[in-house]
Design an enzyme around this catalytic site. Structure first.
Site, PDB file in Angstrom:
ATOM      1  N   CYS A   1     -50.673 162.178 118.180  1.00  0.00           N
ATOM      2  CA  CYS A   1     -50.249 161.247 117.604  1.00  0.00           C
ATOM      3  C   CYS A   1     -48.655 160.931 117.702  1.00  0.00           C
ATOM      4  O   CYS A   1     -48.460 159.708 118.091  1.00  0.00           O
ATOM      5  CB  CYS A   1     -50.382 161.288 116.196  1.00  0.00           C
ATOM      6  SG  CYS A   1     -52.020 160.543 115.307  1.00  0.00           S
TER       7      CYS A   1
ATOM      8  N   CYS B   1     -46.748 157.750 110.471  1.00  0.00           N
ATOM      9  CA  CYS B   1     -48.109 157.866 110.261  1.00  0.00           C
ATOM     10  C   CYS B   1     -48.942 156.831 109.489  1.00  0.00           C
ATOM     11  O   CYS B   1     -50.173 156.439 109.756  1.00  0.00           O
ATOM     12  CB  CYS B   1     -48.311 159.093 109.771  1.00  0.00           C
ATOM     13  SG  CYS B   1     -47.529 160.612 110.621  1.00  0.00           S
TER      14      CYS B   1
ATOM     15  N   CYS C   1     -55.807 191.351 109.721  1.00  0.00           N
ATOM     16  CA  CYS C   1     -54.935 190.125 109.360  1.00  0.00           C
ATOM     17  C   CYS C   1     -55.498 189.763 108.185  1.00  0.00           C
ATOM     18  O   CYS C   1     -56.574 189.412 107.859  1.00  0.00           O
ATOM     19  CB  CYS C   1     -55.186 189.037 110.623  1.00  0.00           C
ATOM     20  SG  CYS C   1     -53.905 187.734 110.317  1.00  0.00           S
TER      21      CYS C   1
ATOM     22  N   CYS D   1     -50.550 153.333 110.596  1.00  0.00           N
ATOM     23  CA  CYS D   1     -52.017 153.240 111.019  1.00  0.00           C
ATOM     24  C   CYS D   1     -53.139 153.906 110.206  1.00  0.00           C
ATOM     25  O   CYS D   1     -54.064 153.091 109.749  1.00  0.00           O
ATOM     26  CB  CYS D   1     -52.067 154.315 112.388  1.00  0.00           C
ATOM     27  SG  CYS D   1     -51.444 153.532 113.881  1.00  0.00           S
TER      28      CYS D   1
ATOM     29  N   ARG E   1     -53.369 167.664 117.377  1.00  0.00           N
ATOM     30  CA  ARG E   1     -53.730 166.442 117.246  1.00  0.00           C
ATOM     31  C   ARG E   1     -52.496 165.631 116.446  1.00  0.00           C
ATOM     32  O   ARG E   1     -52.296 164.476 117.053  1.00  0.00           O
ATOM     33  CB  ARG E   1     -54.871 166.521 116.249  1.00  0.00           C
ATOM     34  CG  ARG E   1     -55.465 164.963 116.011  1.00  0.00           C
ATOM     35  CD  ARG E   1     -56.139 164.407 117.327  1.00  0.00           C
ATOM     36  NE  ARG E   1     -56.541 162.948 117.002  1.00  0.00           N
ATOM     37  CZ  ARG E   1     -55.840 161.744 117.289  1.00  0.00           C
ATOM     38  NH1 ARG E   1     -54.397 162.105 117.415  1.00  0.00           N
ATOM     39  NH2 ARG E   1     -56.055 160.457 117.235  1.00  0.00           N
TER      40      ARG E   1
ATOM     41  N   CYS F   1     -49.429 187.430 112.545  1.00  0.00           N
ATOM     42  CA  CYS F   1     -50.400 188.623 112.674  1.00  0.00           C
ATOM     43  C   CYS F   1     -50.320 189.124 113.970  1.00  0.00           C
ATOM     44  O   CYS F   1     -50.079 190.314 114.235  1.00  0.00           O
ATOM     45  CB  CYS F   1     -51.714 188.136 112.371  1.00  0.00           C
ATOM     46  SG  CYS F   1     -52.116 187.955 110.723  1.00  0.00           S
TER      47      CYS F   1
END
Length: 265
Positions: free
Chosen positions: A223, A175, A75, A178, A219, A111
């Site tokens: 959010c 976003c 890969c 904050c 993550r 891959c």
């Protein structure tokens, strides 16, 4: 593999116990608490959960799997086939073979499809997370170096910036509300950083409160969910665009990755 899976299960159970203890505390500094939890893992288990995920990913990386009975050792993450040292530092980037900009997670999926012959719908999310932990571990504490150059990379960065400031949901959030407005401060007890301050430099990371390994895409999804907005699909263009924007801004701020996989609240 089975033994390492059992170890991960044991550590997650241990993490759950530690998290319950945490919820009984008041106003704990998140950084100090993360360091305390990290040390507890070291003392009780002798290893961190993120390291076990990376070890699991290393086995998956070298193992011949899928309809083509092939490993992922060929890969190319942008530095040449099989070259992993520092690979994460320059992702997301454009790949000519897939004709798209890809982040680390998306490149792993490409891959697995192209080299191993997996159908996208047959690829397990947990395998991708373990592989992400392994490949990311080869960029521990290296400078972030995401500089959009091709037209496709610049377009992805611009889309990420647009999404960053796009307000949506019942709370009319984005976003920036904050991470830009409160950068350098705290929301509740959690420190807040802007992309230019290095936001996103600790992922993938084990979150001891959730007892899970989170990738950067995880993550981002967290959010979105936190403000009541349905998150983009994993490996989708919005996910890659936001990653491109955050890591390109982190590059401008001359930030480095932390120890990867990270260990955080």
């Amino acid at each position: 593999m089975r033994n390492r899976s059992l170890w991960i299960g044991f550590l997650l159970a241990l993490g759950l116990g530690l998290s319950i203890a945490l919820t009984q505390q008041q106003e704990v500094d998140p950084y100090k608490e993360a360091e305390r939890q990290r040390e507890l893992f070291r003392q009780t288990a002798g290893i961190l959960p993120g390291e076990l995920y990376a070890a699991q990913g290393e086995e998956l990386f070298a193992q011949k799997r899928g309809p083509k009975n092939a490993s992922l050792e060929a890969c190319d993450f942008g530095l040449g086939p099989g070259k992993l040292e520092g690979a994460l530092t320059q992702l997301p980037r454009y790949f000519a073979d897939t004709r798209r900009v890809e982040d680390l997670e998306t490149r792993i999926v490409s891959c697995m499809v192209n080299l191993q012959g997996f159908r996208p719908q047959d690829i397990k999310r947990e395998d991708v997370k373990a592989l992400t932990a392994f490949v990311a571990s080869k960029s521990t504490e290296m400078p972030i170096n995401v500089v959009p150059k091709t037209s496709q990379e610049i377009a992805m960065y611009n889309l990420g910036r647009e999404l960053w400031y796009h307000r949506a949901g019942d709370r009319d959030m984005n976003c920036a509300i904050c991470h830009d407005s409160y950068a350098g401060g705290k929301v509740r007890l959690s420190p807040v950083r802007s992309p230019r301050q290095g936001l996103s430099n600790e992922w993938p990371a084990y979150r001891f409160e959730a007892d899970k390994l989170y990738t950067l895409q995880d993550r981002i999804a967290f959010c979105y969910e936190s403000v009541g907005i349905h998150p983009p699909d994993h490996y989708s263009e919005p996910m890659i665009a936001l990653s491109t924007y955050m890591l390109a801004e982190a590059t401008k701020g001359k930030n480095k990755f932390t120890e990867l996989p990270g260990f955080t609240r």
